[in-house]
Structure formats: structure tokens, C-alpha cells
Design a protein around this motif. Structure first.
Motif, PDB file in Angstrom:
ATOM      1  N   GLU A   1      12.958 -42.285 -67.623  1.00 23.35           N
ATOM      2  CA  GLU A   1      12.219 -41.545 -68.655  1.00 23.35           C
ATOM      3  C   GLU A   1      13.052 -41.408 -69.927  1.00 23.35           C
ATOM      4  N   THR A   2      14.352 -41.177 -69.745  1.00 23.47           N
ATOM      5  CA  THR A   2      15.220 -41.030 -70.917  1.00 23.47           C
ATOM      6  C   THR A   2      15.257 -42.339 -71.699  1.00 23.47           C
TER       7      THR A   2
ATOM      8  N   GLU B   1      14.619 -39.743 -63.975  1.00 23.99           N
ATOM      9  CA  GLU B   1      15.101 -39.111 -65.215  1.00 23.99           C
ATOM     10  C   GLU B   1      15.738 -40.169 -66.126  1.00 23.99           C
TER      11      GLU B   1
ATOM     12  N   VAL C   1      12.092 -34.107 -60.643  1.00 30.16           N
ATOM     13  CA  VAL C   1      12.376 -35.406 -61.252  1.00 30.16           C
ATOM     14  C   VAL C   1      13.710 -35.901 -60.695  1.00 30.16           C
TER      15      VAL C   1
ATOM     16  N   TYR D   1       9.469 -29.111 -68.947  1.00 29.90           N
ATOM     17  CA  TYR D   1      10.519 -29.914 -68.291  1.00 29.90           C
ATOM     18  C   TYR D   1      11.764 -29.040 -68.278  1.00 29.90           C
TER      19      TYR D   1
ATOM     20  N   GLY E   1      15.272 -29.774 -64.103  1.00 31.27           N
ATOM     21  CA  GLY E   1      14.992 -30.957 -63.287  1.00 31.27           C
ATOM     22  C   GLY E   1      13.578 -31.027 -62.749  1.00 31.27           C
TER      23      GLY E   1
ATOM     24  N   ASN F   1      14.440 -36.522 -74.201  1.00 30.26           N
ATOM     25  CA  ASN F   1      14.253 -36.099 -72.806  1.00 30.26           C
ATOM     26  C   ASN F   1      15.096 -34.869 -72.464  1.00 30.26           C
TER      27      ASN F   1
ATOM     28  N   ARG G   1      16.986 -38.483 -60.039  1.00 34.71           N
ATOM     29  CA  ARG G   1      17.931 -39.032 -61.010  1.00 34.71           C
ATOM     30  C   ARG G   1      17.456 -40.369 -61.605  1.00 34.71           C
TER      31      ARG G   1
END
Ligand code: SF4
Length: 385
Positions: free
Chosen positions: A317-318, A314, A309, A268, A271, A255, A311
Motif C-alpha cells: 500500500e505504501t 502495508e 494490515v 488507518y 496497523g 500511508n 506487513r
């Protein structure tokens, strides 16, 4: 400097494969020169925005990048080098359709700076290639591989598809054996997805649809056979020889930032997730319009949409992307990136996944179990905010 990966989309194909719902178009090859000019323009637009990054990997994907002539590949890569700070030894991958290359083409691409070749073989069986609507033959796939070796490509990936209609376990074993016989550095295996609206999905009666249990057996067989041959199963669908993991795709799974150039390419960065206009004509028109007198340059006219995106998103997704990796999600690194305590981060989801035997914690990593790799989506959706 922070690292950046560059994705460059080439949306042209000789014919549309019957299962394909990628952003790719047959019959538009006459547009290629204008498209390459638009790519050059777009590259220039990003010069200031990404000046604090160093490009570590470049990936020419498609569509069929091997429909470009080698001079066009050299032009695109040259512009990237002239515009961005590019690492001294970047990984530069190009996706090639075995039906579109010859040895001279591959030699020229290698000289232009392509260091890694990804061959869309899909199957080593004639009948399945026809069923999928691929333009190449099995002989061409083997020949393309040999030519690539002669052109001094020492980092080659083969893409194969399993879970095909009427495919038996024995046939899949024979595809894996054929792939291994070529000794590639990397193998990507994808289960066929019947995307609604594609000719293959529309043509298949329910009884001919691939059986998910059989597809799971094929996946298990792949894990066995490639593991025995010493391949590292480093991501759900990807196997590599030591030191040959795809650095570009690792950017996605960690990510980290990437910039997509070309029609429909996603990015991406800073942010934001954003994507360019999908149609090649629209993409070219937008870039031309930005320089036409009287319209006035907008900063990034090729971008069709962008979304910030947050926090929480994110972090989710990570976690989801990291779980795809063979070693799993590095919990300490995740906690550090988001300023959380390692034992607290996603504590509820971790417990639940372990109770369901979808994941296990080993040496500070949360990783999918074999069952979890088959039921990945069941695990991933638990992290969504
Ligand atoms: S070559 Fe790839 S991108 Fe082009 S139509 Fe076939 S599957 Fe789609």
C-alpha cells in the motif's frame, strides 16, 4: 509525538448528484443537530487511544460540510481541539458546495478555524452542471470564490471533472482557463467515473459514454496548461502553487495514520484499517446506544468493521500510494520503513515497470512516466501481495 490527520465526514447533501456514489444523503438535514452531537461523542471516545499523536490536519469532507451552520463547524473543531493535541497551525480544510454558502457563512467558518477551502465547482459550463445534477450555477461558483477571498481564505482548491459525456477538448480548455482566471492555490481534476447504479450511468447509451482516448488528451492538456502557469503537478489528480500542497491528502499518499470520524468514515491507525457504520441514522444510534443504561458501553460502537494490515500489505500500500506522487516513491525511505535494502525492495516490480515504460527511477525515486500516469492501475496492481 507522531503525526495524525483527522477526517470528519458530513454525509448530508441538498440533492444527490446524478454521478455520485459517495456516502451522502439528500433529505436528511433535520438529522444534523443529532449528528453533530454524535460526532462530539465519537471524538471523546478516541481521547485516550490517540493521546500519543499530534493532529496536524483536519479535513471536513462529505457530502456537503457547508450545510452545517458555522456554529456547528466551530463546535466540531472546538471539540477536536479540546480532546486531542492539535498542532498550533493545523491545516483545516472544509469542502463547500458553491450553492450553499454566502459571504457571512464563509467569514464565520474562517473565524471558526477553517484555513483551507475546497470548492466543488466541477464545471464552468451550465449544461454540464445540469447533466451532473449539481445544485449550483457557474455564477454561484465564481461568486463563492470571490466571497471566500473577501473572507480572507488564502488557500483555496477548485475541484473540476473532465471526461464528461459529449465534452470536447475545447470545452475542457475553457474550463481550465476559467479556473486559472480565478487564481486558486490548488486544483484537483478528476476524470468522470460512471459508477454502475448511478442515474447518469444508467441513462447514458453506449455511444454517449466518454471516450477514454479523449479523456487522456484532456489530462495531457491539463498537464500542459497548469504546468505553464507554474502549478506543481504533485499527485496524479492534484496541482498546487508552491507551498500549497494539501497536507491532509499527503498523509494518505504517504500511508501514514489518520482517524476518520462520522458516518462511513475510514481510519488507518495502529496497523488497522477500519470504518464506521455508513448510514447516518445507524451511526447516531450506535453512539447513543453505547451510553444508554443497561446496554453497557462498548468501546467503539460506531465502528462497523476493522481489518489488520499485515506487513506485506502495508508495504504494498505504501508503494502504491507513493507512486501517485509527482516526485514518486522514495525508495530509501520505503526500505528504511520496512527494514529492507534499497536495491532489493520491490526489485522485480521496479524492473518490470521500467521495461514497460510505466515508471522510471530518478534520484532514488521510482516515479510514473506520463504513460504510467494514464495507466496507473497497470502499475499499481503489480505491487499487490
Ligand atoms: S455534492 Fe458531492 S457528495 Fe453530495 S451528492 Fe453531489 S457529488 Fe455527491
Amino acid at each position: 509525538m507522531a503525526s495524525l490527520s483527522l477526517y470528519i465526514h458530513i454525509p448530508f447533501c441538498r440533492a444527490k448528484c446524478l454521478y455520485c456514489n459517495f456516502n451522502s444523503y439528500p433529505g436528511l438535514e433535520a438529522l444534523i443537530p443529532d449528528y453533530v452531537s454524535a460526532l462530539i461523542e465519537e471524538t471523546g471516545l478516541w481521547a485516550v487511544e490517540v493521546r500519543s499523536y499530534q493532529v496536524q490536519t483536519i479535513y471536513l469532507g462529505g457530502g456537503t460540510p457547508s450545510l452545517l451552520n458555522p456554529g456547528e463547524v466551530a463546535q466540531i473543531l472546538g471539540q477536536a481541539r479540546a480532546t486531542f493535541s492539535v498542532a498550533t497551525e493545523p491545516e483545516v480544510t472544509l469542502e463547500a458546495n458553491p450553492g450553499t454558502v454566502d459571504q457571512a457563512w464563509l467569514e464565520a467558518a474562517r473565524k471558526a478555524g477553517v484555513s483551507r477551502l475546497s470548492l466543488g465547482v466541477q464545471s464552468f459550463q451550465h449544461g454540464f452542471l445540469r447533466l451532473l445534477g449539481r445544485i449550483h450555477t457557474t455564477a454561484q461558483a465564481r461568486q463563492a470564490f470571490r466571497w471566500a477571498r473577501q473572507a480572507s481564505f488564502d488557500n483555496i482548491n477548485l475541484d473540476l471533472i473532465y471526461g464528461l459525456p459529449h465534452q470536447t477538448l475545447l470545452q475542457w480548455r475553457s474550463d481550465l482557463e476559467a479556473a486559472l482566471a480565478l487564481s486558486p492555490e490548488h486544483i484537483s481534476l478528476y476524470c468522470l467515473t460512471l459508477e454502475p447504479g448511478t442515474p447518469l450511468a444508467d441513462a447514458l447509451p453506449p455511444q454517449a459514454r466518454p471516450d477514454p482516448d479523449l479523456a487522456a488528451e484532456m489530462y495531457a492538456l491539463s498537464e500542459d496548461m497548469l504546468g505553464t502557469e507554474g502549478f506543481d503537478h504533485y499527485e496524479i489528480s492534484n496541482w498546487a502553487r508552491e507551498g500549497r500542497r494539501c497536507r491532509h491528502n499527503l498523509t494518505y499518499w504517504h500511508n501514514l495514520p489518520y482517524l476518520g470520524l462520522g458516518a462511513g468514515a475510514h481510519s488507518y491507525l495502529h496497523g488497522y484499517r477500519f470504518a464506521n457504520a455508513a448510514s447516518p441514522q445507524d451511526y447516531i444510534r450506535r453512539l447513543r446506544a453505547s451510553f444508554r443504561k443497561g446496554i453497557g458501553p462498548r468501546r467503539f460502537p460506531q465502528v462497523a468493521w476493522a481489518r489488520r494490515v499485515g506487513r506485506q500489505r502495508e508495504m504494498a500500500e505504501t508503494a502504491i500510494l507513493g507512486l501517485r506522487l509527482g516526485e514518486g516513491l522514495n525508495l530509501a525511505a520505503l526500505a528504511q520503513r520496512f527494514g529492507r535494502r534499497p536495491e532489493r525492495i520491490f526489485a522485480r516490480q521496479r524492473q518490470e515497470l521500467q521495461e514497460l515504460e510505466l515508471a522510471e527511477e530518478v534520484g532514488g525515486y521510482l516515479r510514473l512516466t506520463p504513460r504510467g500516469r494514464l495507466l496507473g492501475n497497470q502499475a499499481f496492481l503489480r505491487f499487490l501481495p
